[in-house]
Design an enzyme around this catalytic site. Sequence first.
Site, mmCIF file in Angstrom:
data_model
loop_
_atom_site.group_PDB
_atom_site.id
_atom_site.type_symbol
_atom_site.label_atom_id
_atom_site.label_comp_id
_atom_site.label_asym_id
_atom_site.label_seq_id
_atom_site.Cartn_x
_atom_site.Cartn_y
_atom_site.Cartn_z
ATOM 1 N N LYS A 1 12.390 -0.188 20.636
ATOM 2 C CA LYS A 1 11.914 0.324 19.350
ATOM 3 C C LYS A 1 12.987 1.226 18.746
ATOM 4 O O LYS A 1 13.663 1.971 19.478
ATOM 5 C CB LYS A 1 10.613 1.099 19.597
ATOM 6 N N SER B 1 2.476 1.312 15.648
ATOM 7 C CA SER B 1 3.733 1.334 14.939
ATOM 8 C C SER B 1 4.830 0.484 15.582
ATOM 9 O O SER B 1 5.821 0.181 14.924
ATOM 10 C CB SER B 1 4.236 2.776 14.820
ATOM 11 N N SER C 1 0.209 2.956 19.503
ATOM 12 C CA SER C 1 1.302 2.150 18.941
ATOM 13 C C SER C 1 1.937 1.121 19.858
ATOM 14 O O SER C 1 2.713 0.300 19.399
ATOM 15 C CB SER C 1 2.398 3.067 18.414
HETATM 16 N N1 GLN Z 1 -1.743 4.723 14.191
HETATM 17 C C1 GLN Z 1 -1.490 5.977 14.813
HETATM 18 C C2 GLN Z 1 -0.766 6.902 13.865
HETATM 19 O O1 GLN Z 1 -0.421 6.484 12.829
HETATM 20 C C3 GLN Z 1 -0.753 5.818 16.091
HETATM 21 C C4 GLN Z 1 0.719 5.687 15.916
HETATM 22 C C5 GLN Z 1 1.456 5.778 17.211
HETATM 23 O O2 GLN Z 1 0.888 5.615 18.298
HETATM 24 N N2 GLN Z 1 2.743 6.071 17.097
HETATM 25 O O3 GLN Z 1 -0.532 8.029 14.164
#
Ligand code: GLN
Length: 475
Positions: A77, A152, A176
């Site tokens: 990532k 994400s 994410s």
């Molecule tokens: N959807 C969650 C957020 O926007 C989780 C994102 C993540 O785990 N980085 O914070």
Amino acid sequence: MTKFYSSLDEIKREIQAGGITVEGLVKNYLAQIKSNAHLNAFNEVFETEALANAKTVDARIKAGTAGRLAGMVIGIKDNICYKGHKVTASSKILDGFTSVYSSTIVERLLAEDAVIIGRCNCDEFAMGASNENSYYGPVKNAANTKRVAGGSSGGSAVAVQANLCHAAIGTDTGGSVRQPASFCGLVGLKPTYGSISRHGIIAYASSFDQVGPITRSVEDAALLLEVMAGADEYDSTLSQSPVPKYTGTLASDKSKKKIAYLQEAISSPGVDDEVKSAMVQYIDKLRAEGHTVKPIAFEYLDYIVPTYYILAMAEASSNLARYDGVHYGYRSPQATDLQSTYKRSRSEGFGKEVKRRIMLGTFVLSAGYYDAYYAKAQKVRRLIKEKTDSLLEEFDFILTPTAPEPAFPLGKKEKDPVVMYLYDIFTVQASLAGVPAISLPAGTNNEGLPLGVQLLTKRFAEQELLNFSKYFLTL
Ligand code: GLN
């Protein structure tokens, strides 16, 4: 078309039999990346370097000196630092920034001879659940390119889904790794908070952030966890206990378990019907196999998402203060003095969602509202953690869907942030409680979109989680 390998073991067998080399694998993946450029899974591909590294690994395999990940071609990532390589967190504000050191996990992966093929697209600073918040544009789901990848770590998931690499590394703050894995029909593991070093990972919300693998098999998830986990002098939140040999004892665990499932997961109108029926099918199968499966009502369910977002935004507003147009990346060409350097660089460099979170995070931490929001959310987090821990004393696992719906159409939820936040309802509990959770592929819906279910267990019970997951996938 590159062959789909279900696990690194399968690749290793083929290498040993002389059917393929690591260089050959990398060439195949590179060709696959080119023909799938429309998926937008990678922010950058390390073409020349990956080929050169593959040759080195081939030589080590011949010499019998190769590491445990020889043959594993992975994507990382784009919020994971790799010395000498760009890292952007899919944000304009890090434009032009090159990592000056490698994250601990990159060092550990390379030490075991993994080949890193590129950096994967993601939501900006890992904030999102659809990968639509990337400065580099959304990632498309390979099962249906009009659908989101999940977020994400959407690029990481689609890279594995479309066979652009064998496995990928994501980060999971509130889901994410797990949610995009479920949207792409893959295994996504968020280990216990304190398992894997975050040294060299771009911070979003430090009391939640964890690294996790996205793979095709439970075996590969176990192996990557084993390689990445363990104490690191640069991350004081880590457990100092030795890392168990997850792969050594990985075996489908058929023993009778006590499993709780969330009643709302099969009754709430907010959960898609096919997701509900996948849950019901698993519950029935588990019961038929002699496990005790009971519905539970989690009394804090309504508070899970708001608590997570108050705390995550507060932490993000603090973590992102370092991007000031002076230290890193983008500086506005309009800047004329210190004040305007900060103001313009941040206004132009951050995307809409990131700015929204910095503002809300700053608000909940401000003197007049700290007690009403931030301090209160910390107390609620404690209640959620204690309740989750006590349920996990009573039950071996908690079973939930990973997400309330399968991958939704691109653009559908983008306009309303609250709708998007509510999408995290099933994943943030494990993040608030710091317990491990895994998303497992659970077939497809009638449109061919992947579904996923999630298992939660006690802190540092990854071995039990992985063994039971292996069995679960045979149901
Ligand atoms: N959807 C969650 C957020 O926007 C989780 C994102 C993540 O785990 N980085 O914070």
